[in-house]
Design a protein around this motif. Structure first.
Motif, PDB file in Angstrom:
ATOM      1  N   LEU A  30     -66.229  11.787 -24.787  1.00  0.00           N
ATOM      2  CA  LEU A  30     -66.613  12.697 -23.728  1.00  0.00           C
ATOM      3  C   LEU A  30     -67.551  13.759 -24.296  1.00  0.00           C
ATOM      4  O   LEU A  30     -67.553  14.012 -25.486  1.00  0.00           O
ATOM      5  N   GLN A  31     -68.324  14.331 -23.372  1.00  0.00           N
ATOM      6  CA  GLN A  31     -69.270  15.376 -23.795  1.00  0.00           C
ATOM      7  C   GLN A  31     -68.592  16.727 -23.665  1.00  0.00           C
ATOM      8  O   GLN A  31     -68.711  17.413 -22.648  1.00  0.00           O
ATOM      9  N   ASP A  68     -68.850  -2.407 -34.780  1.00  0.00           N
ATOM     10  CA  ASP A  68     -69.024  -2.667 -33.348  1.00  0.00           C
ATOM     11  C   ASP A  68     -70.042  -1.685 -32.762  1.00  0.00           C
ATOM     12  O   ASP A  68     -70.062  -0.506 -33.126  1.00  0.00           O
ATOM     13  N   ILE A  69     -70.880  -2.212 -31.873  1.00  0.00           N
ATOM     14  CA  ILE A  69     -71.793  -1.373 -31.089  1.00  0.00           C
ATOM     15  C   ILE A  69     -71.724  -1.863 -29.658  1.00  0.00           C
ATOM     16  O   ILE A  69     -71.938  -3.054 -29.386  1.00  0.00           O
ATOM     17  N   ASP A  70     -71.446  -0.964 -28.730  1.00  0.00           N
ATOM     18  CA  ASP A  70     -71.330  -1.381 -27.328  1.00  0.00           C
ATOM     19  C   ASP A  70     -71.535  -0.178 -26.427  1.00  0.00           C
ATOM     20  O   ASP A  70     -71.486   0.977 -26.875  1.00  0.00           O
ATOM     21  N   THR A  71     -71.750  -0.467 -25.148  1.00  0.00           N
ATOM     22  CA  THR A  71     -71.905   0.621 -24.171  1.00  0.00           C
ATOM     23  C   THR A  71     -70.531   1.026 -23.653  1.00  0.00           C
ATOM     24  O   THR A  71     -69.584   0.235 -23.659  1.00  0.00           O
ATOM     25  N   ILE A  72     -70.445   2.261 -23.216  1.00  0.00           N
ATOM     26  CA  ILE A  72     -69.215   2.793 -22.633  1.00  0.00           C
ATOM     27  C   ILE A  72     -69.552   3.295 -21.231  1.00  0.00           C
ATOM     28  O   ILE A  72     -70.531   4.039 -21.052  1.00  0.00           O
ATOM     29  N   GLU A  76     -66.048   9.977 -17.526  1.00  0.00           N
ATOM     30  CA  GLU A  76     -66.425  11.095 -18.410  1.00  0.00           C
ATOM     31  C   GLU A  76     -67.738  10.827 -19.145  1.00  0.00           C
ATOM     32  O   GLU A  76     -68.430  11.752 -19.550  1.00  0.00           O
ATOM     33  N   ALA A  77     -68.054   9.567 -19.353  1.00  0.00           N
ATOM     34  CA  ALA A  77     -69.225   9.251 -20.180  1.00  0.00           C
ATOM     35  C   ALA A  77     -70.016   8.103 -19.582  1.00  0.00           C
ATOM     36  O   ALA A  77     -69.592   6.948 -19.651  1.00  0.00           O
ATOM     37  N   ARG A  78     -71.125   8.431 -18.975  1.00  0.00           N
ATOM     38  CA  ARG A  78     -72.032   7.404 -18.478  1.00  0.00           C
ATOM     39  C   ARG A  78     -73.267   7.309 -19.382  1.00  0.00           C
ATOM     40  O   ARG A  78     -73.622   8.264 -20.031  1.00  0.00           O
ATOM     41  N   ASN A  79     -73.903   6.141 -19.332  1.00  0.00           N
ATOM     42  CA  ASN A  79     -75.111   5.906 -20.148  1.00  0.00           C
ATOM     43  C   ASN A  79     -74.843   6.229 -21.619  1.00  0.00           C
ATOM     44  O   ASN A  79     -75.576   6.971 -22.263  1.00  0.00           O
ATOM     45  N   GLU A 107     -64.845   5.439 -38.351  1.00  0.00           N
ATOM     46  CA  GLU A 107     -65.209   6.529 -37.438  1.00  0.00           C
ATOM     47  C   GLU A 107     -65.952   5.951 -36.243  1.00  0.00           C
ATOM     48  O   GLU A 107     -66.715   4.985 -36.362  1.00  0.00           O
ATOM     49  N   ASP A 108     -65.701   6.567 -35.072  1.00  0.00           N
ATOM     50  CA  ASP A 108     -66.431   6.219 -33.853  1.00  0.00           C
ATOM     51  C   ASP A 108     -67.424   7.333 -33.540  1.00  0.00           C
ATOM     52  O   ASP A 108     -67.082   8.525 -33.582  1.00  0.00           O
ATOM     53  N   PHE A 109     -68.658   6.918 -33.218  1.00  0.00           N
ATOM     54  CA  PHE A 109     -69.686   7.867 -32.794  1.00  0.00           C
ATOM     55  C   PHE A 109     -70.134   7.488 -31.392  1.00  0.00           C
ATOM     56  O   PHE A 109     -70.444   6.320 -31.121  1.00  0.00           O
ATOM     57  N   TYR A 110     -70.169   8.497 -30.514  1.00  0.00           N
ATOM     58  CA  TYR A 110     -70.600   8.273 -29.135  1.00  0.00           C
ATOM     59  C   TYR A 110     -71.940   8.968 -28.928  1.00  0.00           C
ATOM     60  O   TYR A 110     -72.100  10.151 -29.267  1.00  0.00           O
ATOM     61  N   PHE A 111     -72.893   8.205 -28.381  1.00  0.00           N
ATOM     62  CA  PHE A 111     -74.222   8.757 -28.112  1.00  0.00           C
ATOM     63  C   PHE A 111     -74.477   8.733 -26.615  1.00  0.00           C
ATOM     64  O   PHE A 111     -74.501   7.659 -25.993  1.00  0.00           O
ATOM     65  N   PHE A 112     -74.622   9.925 -26.019  1.00  0.00           N
ATOM     66  CA  PHE A 112     -74.852  10.091 -24.583  1.00  0.00           C
ATOM     67  C   PHE A 112     -76.358  10.276 -24.377  1.00  0.00           C
ATOM     68  O   PHE A 112     -76.919  11.308 -24.750  1.00  0.00           O
ATOM     69  N   PHE A 113     -77.007   9.275 -23.822  1.00  0.00           N
ATOM     70  CA  PHE A 113     -78.470   9.288 -23.700  1.00  0.00           C
ATOM     71  C   PHE A 113     -78.915  10.147 -22.529  1.00  0.00           C
ATOM     72  O   PHE A 113     -78.369  10.052 -21.418  1.00  0.00           O
ATOM     73  N   ASP A 114     -79.925  10.972 -22.766  1.00  0.00           N
ATOM     74  CA  ASP A 114     -80.426  11.878 -21.730  1.00  0.00           C
ATOM     75  C   ASP A 114     -81.333  11.163 -20.745  1.00  0.00           C
ATOM     76  O   ASP A 114     -81.238  11.395 -19.534  1.00  0.00           O
ATOM     77  N   PHE A 115     -82.227  10.316 -21.253  1.00  0.00           N
ATOM     78  CA  PHE A 115     -83.233   9.713 -20.373  1.00  0.00           C
ATOM     79  C   PHE A 115     -83.271   8.187 -20.481  1.00  0.00           C
ATOM     80  O   PHE A 115     -83.436   7.496 -19.484  1.00  0.00           O
TER      81      PHE A 115
END
Length: 869
Positions: A30-31, A68-72, A76-79, A107-115
């Motif tokens: 989540l952001q 692992d790399i995948d979309t979520i 709480e977390a789109r894109n 470790e898990d890293f979440y990247f929330f893309f702006d555009f």
């Protein structure tokens, strides 16, 4: 300070940066308030997240460490993309340059893309993640395919051009090379500008521009043992003064190079190696600048760490309190490679060498390789070392800590044979590479002492003083006397082959140019192995000389000069008198006091008085052409004739004193030796004769002192004194020069210099001669190495040659042009349209500072020489 902390040096050498995305990173799904804003860099082997705030470190996630790399997609977390890793690295925390911090934990890293679309980004990431599971050769091949696909989709943006009317001549996929970094992009060439547009946005500017009219030098380069490099130097004051490109193929590189060289907008400074060698030999180019030039010519560039410029160890004493450059004991033996300086170590190396199967090598490591270069320069370029060694510095005890220890190691260690880099002699940088400029924590040595600055020898007060003294040593008389021997080892004839074996100068065969053609290796594993070996081991420079290099002229190096010091060593020529005495071509002319004596094709001899400005003597000596004339006494002139005779004529009394048959064919040239009272004659019969009783009536034939036979007709003669010995020099119609010992009558050397008749020979100094030929070539030959060190086509034909005894040379061109050369700076100073036809004879009279020229146009001209101040 740069707005971004990310650079290609944070990636592995050769890794490709594709693009980046604006996003927020968090370790939770989540952001929240712990989320960090920044940009995610997509690279060929890793993902790098660069936080906007500099307090936070950059995070590097290597694809091969990703599980692992995948979309979520949640409320709480789109894109969002989640990347799971089992280890990662932190870099540049608080923007402090330090070894990377490696964290070995899941470790898990979440990247929330702006555009950007997470789905589209995921496809690319997963493709690169799959590539990371492949062996290096297959991985490189897959990345090259992806890169080529991007290249094919990339369109050069004409908006970036300076002028919208410009038309693109050609486009190529290229790489812009800097140390350890290859920026991929597209090169576009127009009639006025070279453009490089990078694939990614890593460059400070979206496009790189270089105006063609600002280009000064272009060098074809060997990059990773392939002839695909092109290095371009522009004007120093221009915004883009340098560019190093690597092409897909040699043909692409050569195409661009040809277009640039043929372009009317490109005006290159062409300095030939022979010209620079002569200037160095004359003492107007320093040892430092000459070595830089040779490095550049042999494909060494500071932009390519695999081919970094090489400089020699010069000083051998790093323990004394003071240093005396007048003592030979202070210096290293420049005739031997580093590996051969210690006889005990060399003996062990030779034992191993003789037991080896072919291809043999004496030294298992090189004198210049990326790791060795950065060993010296780690304090100045720490980011290069971190890049090369995966975010780590060397162990503190293995670092460049002490000059004494490093030199000792290079003499004794069985695997250390390294030379130096230019920074050791670059006084402009003041030895900054010896100082821990960035206060980096390199760690502590075994004795607890911290690695800070390099420990200098006692005789150096400071890094600046150390470099100044090393430069003084490099320019010293001792080094100047023997530097050519080191050049032979690194750039010259002892670099490879039988001479290298004799000189104990043999390295692994992969290091040598031409030993491997990577374009012919189709097995990806083999090719990759060779590329890695090239990167790590080092490369021998391109061979520049196949014969012994000339020595420097020591007596003239009391002060380091520059070409500018010699620019004014030139004569202004003013025509004082044009003399029309002869009815046919004038073959030879000389001046004695106020009298000008000339001989003609019609067999006549004329004497002209320069004070009265009138002819005072005229005599027909024979019915055949007269070829040459020299003064052999106060009033006696000797004249060579096509009727095989030499005539002695008394100018004062106007009578023929004597004539004698000197040759079996035409007498073509004469030279008088006033010290020995000897007359040298050369004939078309291929014989040079030396006469001793000239002037004693009836005694000339009895005075024959020597006779030398040649293969071709004698076209010119000269002489020189060497160690109080007299040597006779003869040029022939075959283009050869013979050197004879007058005392022993033995042939010392025969040198093939020209492909056409030698029309003139002058002694520049004791060991160098200048010759000119019928084909219009001017050639400088060093008699110590029997090798031409300079050659240039100066005219359609050159029929005469004369020297002022110092540095200025005059050549008579075919169309009546008189060329003036300074042979110290090796440059043509001027060209005068002196006559309407061939200039057959040039005579310099030092007493009156005049030059006399005679031509086929039947005229004689008197030129007043005034040195230009």
């Amino acid at each position: 300070m740069n707005k971004t902390r990310f650079s290609m040096l944070l990636l592995e050498p050769g890794e490709i940066y594709f693009e980046d995305y604006s996003c927020t990173m968090n370790k939770a799904n989540l952001q929240d308030k712990n989320a960090i804003q920044g940009r995610l860099k997509l690279c060929s082997k890793s993902l790098v997240f660069e936080p906007r705030e500099w307090d936070h470190p950059l995070i590097k996630l290597h694809f091969k460490e990703c599980t692992d790399i995948d979309t979520i997609t949640t409320n709480e977390a789109r894109n969002t993309i989640k990347v799971r890793v089992n280890q990662y690295a932190e870099m540049l925390k608080e923007n402090i340059l330090a070894p990377y911090k490696f964290l070995y934990e899941d470790e898990d890293f979440y990247f929330f893309f702006d555009f950007s679309s997470a789905e589209e980004c995921l496809t690319q990431m997963q493709q690169l993640m799959r590539a990371s599971t492949l062996h290096a050769p297959e991985h490189n091949s897959m990345i090259a395919t992806i890169l080529h696909s991007r290249y094919m989709r990339m369109v050069f943006d004409p908006v970036m051009m300076d002028d919208y009317t410009e038309k693109i001549i050609c486009e190529f996929q290229t790489e812009k090379i800097s140390p350890l970094v290859r920026h991929h992009g597209k090169l576009a060439l127009t009639a006025t500008t070279l453009y490089f547009q990078p694939f990614s946005n890593i460059e400070n500017s979206p496009i790189f521009k270089m105006k063609l009219d600002e280009m000064k030098r272009i060098y074809k380069r060997r990059f990773l043992l392939r002839q695909v490099g092109l290095e371009i130097y522009g004007a120093e004051e221009s915004p883009t003064s340098h560019l190093y490109l690597s092409f897909q193929s040699e043909n692409d590189r050569d195409t661009v190079c040809h277009i640039l060289e043929e372009s009317p907008n490109v005006n290159l400074e062409r300095v030939h190696v022979e010209e620079m060698t002569l200037q160095w030999q004359n003492g107007i180019v320093s040892n430092y600048d000459y070595l830089l030039y040779l490095n550049c010519l042999s494909d060494r560039s500071k932009n390519d760490l695999t081919q970094y410029p090489i400089f020699p160890w010069v000083v051998a004493d790093y323990i004394s309190e003071s240093i005396d450059f007048g003592s030979a004991d202070m210096f290293r033996d420049l005739s031997k490679p580093m590996g051969a300086l210690n006889p005990d170590r060399l003996e062990k190396l030779l034992e191993r060498y003789h037991e080896m199967s072919e291809p043999k090598f004496l030294y298992g490591s090189h004198y210049s390789a990326p790791g060795l270069v950065l060993f010296y320069l780690v304090r100045k370029y720490p980011q290069y070392m971190l890049c090369l060694q995966n975010g780590r510095f060397d162990h503190p005890d293995r670092m460049f800590n002490s000059m004494k220890d490093v030199y000792k190691n290079c003499l004794k260690n069985m695997s250390d044979f390294k030379e130096l880099v230019p920074e050791f002699y670059d006084t402009s940088a003041k030895g900054d590479f010896l100082v821990n400029l960035y206060d980096i924590d390199f760690g502590a040595r075994h004795d607890g002492s911290k690695v800070v600055n390099v420990k200098l020898p006692p005789w150096a007060k400071s890094p600046e003083d150390f470099v100044v003294k090393l430069r003084e040593a490099l320019e010293s008389e001792y080094v100047s006397r023997y530097l050519h021997q080191w050049i032979d080892l690194i750039f010259g004839y002892k670099q490879r082959g039988a001479e290298a074996v004799k000189a104990n100068n043999v390295y692994h065969h992969v290091c040598y140019e031409g030993s491997i053609d990577l374009d012919c290796i189709y097995d990806m594993n083999d090719r990759h192995a060779f590329e890695v070996q090239i990167m790590e081991f080092g490369q021998v420079p391109k061979q520049l000389f196949t014969k012994p290099h000339v020595k420097r002229i020591i007596p003239h190096i009391t002060k380091q000069l520059s070409i500018k010091d010699y620019e004014n060593y030139e004569y202004n020529l003013e025509c004082l008198d044009t003399i029309w005495l002869h009815k046919e071509a004038v073959n030879c002319v000389l001046r004695k006091d106020d009298r000008i004596i000339s001989v003609c094709k019609d067999g006549t001899l004329k004497v002209y008085d320069t004070v009265q400005r009138k002819q005072i003597r005229s005599v027909v000596l024979c019915s055949t052409p007269l070829s040459s004339c020299v003064m052999v006494g106060e009033h006696i002139v000797a004249v060579g004739s096509w009727d095989n005779e030499i005539y002695l004529y008394d100018v004062e009394y106007g009578r023929i004193v004597e004539s004698f048959r000197a040759h079996d064919d035409s007498v073509n040239c004469l030279k008088w030796l006033p010290k020995e009272h000897l007359l040298i004659s050369g004939g078309w019969d291929g014989v040079v004769r030396v006469w001793g009783n000239v002037g004693k009536t009836g005694q000339a034939l009895r005075g024959l002192k020597a006779e030398f036979d040649h293969d071709g007709k004698i076209s010119t003669v000269a002489f020189r004194y060497r160690r109080h010995m007299l040597e006779i020099i003869a040029g022939t119609s075959d283009g050869e020069v013979y050197i004879w010992d007058y005392s022993s009558k033995e042939l010392i050397n025969k040198i093939s210099i020209h492909s056409s008749p030698v029309n003139g020979v002058c002694l520049l100094r004791e060991d160098r001669i200048v010759t000119v030929s019928d084909a219009g070539d001017l050639n400088v030959t060093d008699l110590t190495v029997l090798n031409s060190v300079y050659q240039k086509r100066v005219s359609a034909t050159v029929t005469s040659l004369c020297c002022d005894g110092a540095a200025v040379l005059w050549c008579g061109g075919g169309a009546g042009s008189l060329l003036q050369w300074n042979m110290t700076t090796v440059a043509q100073l001027s060209e005068h349209k002196a006559h309407d036809d061939l200039i057959r004879s040039i005579h310099y009279d030092s007493a009156s500072k005049t030059l006399i020229t005679a031509s086929d146009d039947k005229s004689i001209k008197v030129w007043q020489l005034t040195q230009i101040s």
